[in-house]
Design a protein around this motif. Structure first.
Motif, short mmCIF file in Angstrom:
data_model
loop_
_atom_site.label_atom_id
_atom_site.label_comp_id
_atom_site.label_asym_id
_atom_site.label_seq_id
_atom_site.Cartn_x
_atom_site.Cartn_y
_atom_site.Cartn_z
N VAL A 134 0.83 -1.20 0.00
CA VAL A 134 0.00 0.00 0.00
C VAL A 134 0.87 1.25 0.00
O VAL A 134 0.57 2.24 -0.68
N THR A 135 1.99 1.22 0.74
CA THR A 135 2.88 2.38 0.80
C THR A 135 3.42 2.72 -0.58
O THR A 135 3.42 3.90 -0.99
N HIS A 136 3.87 1.71 -1.31
CA HIS A 136 4.43 1.96 -2.64
C HIS A 136 3.36 2.44 -3.61
O HIS A 136 3.58 3.41 -4.36
N LEU A 137 2.21 1.81 -3.59
CA LEU A 137 1.13 2.20 -4.50
C LEU A 137 0.68 3.63 -4.22
O LEU A 137 0.39 4.40 -5.15
N GLY A 138 0.63 4.00 -2.94
CA GLY A 138 0.26 5.37 -2.60
C GLY A 138 1.26 6.37 -3.14
O GLY A 138 0.89 7.43 -3.66
N THR A 139 2.54 6.02 -3.07
CA THR A 139 3.59 6.91 -3.60
C THR A 139 3.46 7.06 -5.11
O THR A 139 3.58 8.17 -5.65
N VAL A 140 3.17 5.97 -5.80
CA VAL A 140 3.00 6.00 -7.25
C VAL A 140 1.84 6.93 -7.63
O VAL A 140 1.95 7.73 -8.57
N ILE A 182 0.59 9.50 -5.91
CA ILE A 182 0.93 10.90 -5.64
C ILE A 182 1.87 11.44 -6.72
O ILE A 182 1.69 12.58 -7.20
N VAL A 183 2.84 10.66 -7.14
CA VAL A 183 3.75 11.09 -8.21
C VAL A 183 2.98 11.35 -9.49
O VAL A 183 3.21 12.34 -10.20
N GLU A 206 -2.31 21.17 -5.16
CA GLU A 206 -1.82 20.57 -3.92
C GLU A 206 -2.96 20.25 -2.96
O GLU A 206 -2.87 19.31 -2.18
N SER A 207 -4.03 21.05 -3.00
CA SER A 207 -5.17 20.77 -2.12
C SER A 207 -5.81 19.43 -2.47
O SER A 207 -6.21 18.66 -1.59
N THR A 208 -5.90 19.14 -3.78
CA THR A 208 -6.45 17.86 -4.21
C THR A 208 -5.52 16.72 -3.83
O THR A 208 -5.96 15.66 -3.36
N ILE A 209 -4.22 16.94 -4.03
CA ILE A 209 -3.24 15.91 -3.67
C ILE A 209 -3.30 15.64 -2.17
O ILE A 209 -3.17 14.50 -1.71
N GLY A 210 -3.51 16.72 -1.39
CA GLY A 210 -3.64 16.55 0.06
C GLY A 210 -4.81 15.66 0.44
O GLY A 210 -4.70 14.84 1.36
N ASN A 211 -5.93 15.78 -0.28
CA ASN A 211 -7.09 14.91 -0.01
C ASN A 211 -6.75 13.46 -0.32
O ASN A 211 -7.16 12.55 0.42
N HIS A 237 -0.29 1.39 -15.30
CA HIS A 237 -0.46 2.81 -15.61
C HIS A 237 -1.53 3.39 -14.70
O HIS A 237 -2.58 2.78 -14.50
N VAL A 238 -1.26 4.56 -14.13
CA VAL A 238 -2.23 5.22 -13.26
C VAL A 238 -3.25 5.95 -14.12
O VAL A 238 -2.92 6.90 -14.82
N ASP A 239 -4.49 5.48 -14.10
CA ASP A 239 -5.57 6.06 -14.90
C ASP A 239 -6.25 7.16 -14.09
O ASP A 239 -6.94 6.88 -13.12
N LEU A 240 -6.06 8.41 -14.53
CA LEU A 240 -6.64 9.55 -13.83
C LEU A 240 -7.84 10.13 -14.56
O LEU A 240 -8.23 11.28 -14.33
N SER A 241 -8.43 9.37 -15.46
CA SER A 241 -9.61 9.85 -16.19
C SER A 241 -10.73 10.12 -15.20
O SER A 241 -10.81 9.51 -14.13
N ILE A 242 -11.61 11.06 -15.58
CA ILE A 242 -12.64 11.52 -14.67
C ILE A 242 -13.67 10.44 -14.41
O ILE A 242 -14.15 9.77 -15.32
N ARG A 243 -14.01 10.29 -13.16
CA ARG A 243 -15.04 9.33 -12.75
C ARG A 243 -16.34 10.07 -12.56
O ARG A 243 -16.39 11.12 -11.93
#
Length: 403
Positions: free
Chosen positions: A5-11, A13-14, A23-28, A90-96
């Protein structure tokens, strides 16, 4: 692949920072990742889709003890992103899309019936928003039947229809919204072929109210247009969206789906197929609207391969998500223009556009064409906002009745 979980969380955020998220969204996201880390601590360090699904299902706020929409969105969104990376690398950031569509039926017959209904709506070419509205109330009824111990529609009697709508009222639905739910529910019951259940809908007694449609006053309309033209607080995108709704009466779904190729700059027109009715419509672009639209497309629109005209102003620069996005934009524009005593959605602006056309003595068939109505009958509702012409229809009180 490291699936802790630690590694996936870091991926994640990057990837968010690389995509330009605030940064406010990243903080959430970081708060949610911390919650996931604590949740996984007693279950091993490795992440699994099953662990993610269990985490995402924790939608009850420990502070209030009640269901939390924000918690459902935050937890579900993080798990969607992590699962996309685990599946594809691949981190998929498409809108949900917002919302969850409610509970789904689980028994085989109702699952199959729900799928057949969705397929039927799709084959008939119903708009996505219509399919969602029809599908949600149909699924709700099937889930209600399962909760009553019924897993076969043949075992459902007319009492289940009235019982279902009583259930909706008991669980937060307003009486005033009941007529809309009935309207959305009737097509599904006709699809099932159960005429007795269709007839039972009449027992609900829902009546649609026909209140006088609110519209902008002339002063407020002028204030809004002037602000869109010159206020430095209103971006070119937000001004163009607000003016598009106010001056053309376009629905929110059509504003969201408007594409660059739909705009003919030389003739200053927009040509598109309306999503709700599938009717083609050709609309003029008044000078100010064309100017603000050009300002956005040429100067302020983010670089993107997405050919939708209006994109998100924050990362990722993709198509606007839904009707709520348009409402947030128009409401902010109204507020910055000093128009604060009205509810500033595109439906309200659409009503205003229709009322201005009526006051200009525009024939109803022309208004129906401009608004993209499938039937002129849909346009008649706007006649009650034409106060001047309505006054001309008032008959004088007979002399004998005054005594």
């Amino acid at each position: 692949m490291d699936t802790t979980v630690t590694h996936l969380g870091t991926v994640v955020i990057v990837a968010l920072r690389a995509a330009g998220y605030m940064e406010s969204t990243i903080g959430n996201y970081q708060k949610t990742i911390k919650a996931l880390t604590e949740f996984a601590a007693d279950r091993g360090s490795a992440y699994t889709p099953e662990l993610g699904a269990e985490f995402a299902s924790m939608t009850i706020s420990p502070r209030t003890g009640r269901f939390s929409v924000q918690r459902r969105f935050d937890f579900g969104r993080l798990i969607d992103v992590i699962d996309s990376y685990v599946r594809t690398g691949h981190v998929d950031l498409s809108i949900r899309s917002r919302g969850g569509g409610g509970r789904q039926p689980t028994c085989d017959e109702f699952t199959a019936l729900n799928a057949e209904w969705e397929e039927d709506m799709h084959e008939r070419g119903l708009a996505p928003a219509t399919r969602e509205a029809y599908g949600r109330v149909a699924r709700g009824y099937l889930v209600y039947l399962e909760d009553q111990g019924i897993s076969d529609l043949d075992d459902a009697g007319p009492a289940t229809i009235t019982g279902y709508f009583t259930y909706l009222l008991d669980h937060g639905w307003a009486q005033s919204s009941l007529s809309w739910q009935v309207s959305n529910f009737r097509p599904f019951m006709k699809f099932t072929g159960r005429c007795d259940l269709v007839d039972a809908i009449a027992l609900i007694g829902a009546r649609r109210s026909h209140a006088i449609i609110p519209v902008l006053t002339d002063d407020d309309a002028e204030r809004l247009v002037n602000a869109c033209a010159s206020s430095p607080m209103i971006s070119s995108r937000d001004a163009a969206i607000t003016l598009l709704a106010l001056l053309t009466g376009l629905r929110a779904c059509d504003i969201i789906n408007l594409r660059l190729d739909d705009i003919e700059w030389r003739t200053q027109t927009i040509s598109l197929i309306q999503q709700k009715t599938h009717n083609p419509v050709l609309l003029p672009l008044p000078g100010l609207l064309a100017t603000r639209l050009a300002d956005y497309v040429l100067e302020d629109r983010p670089d993107s391969d997405d050919d939708h005209v209006f994109l998100r102003s924050v990362a990722p620069p993709t198509q606007l998500a839904d009707h709520a996005s348009i409402y947030v934009i128009t409401a902010a524009t109204f507020r910055k223009a000093g128009v604060t005593d009205v509810k500033a959605g595109t439906r309200f602006l659409r009503h205003t556009a229709a009322s201005r056309l009526l006051r200009a003595a525009t024939p109803l068939p022309t208004i129906a064409a401009v608004l993209g109505h499938a039937s002129q009958e849909s346009t008649n509702v706007y006649m009650n906002v034409d106060h001047d012409h309505l006054l001309a229809c008032v008959l004088p009180v007979p002399t004998g009745a005054r005594s």
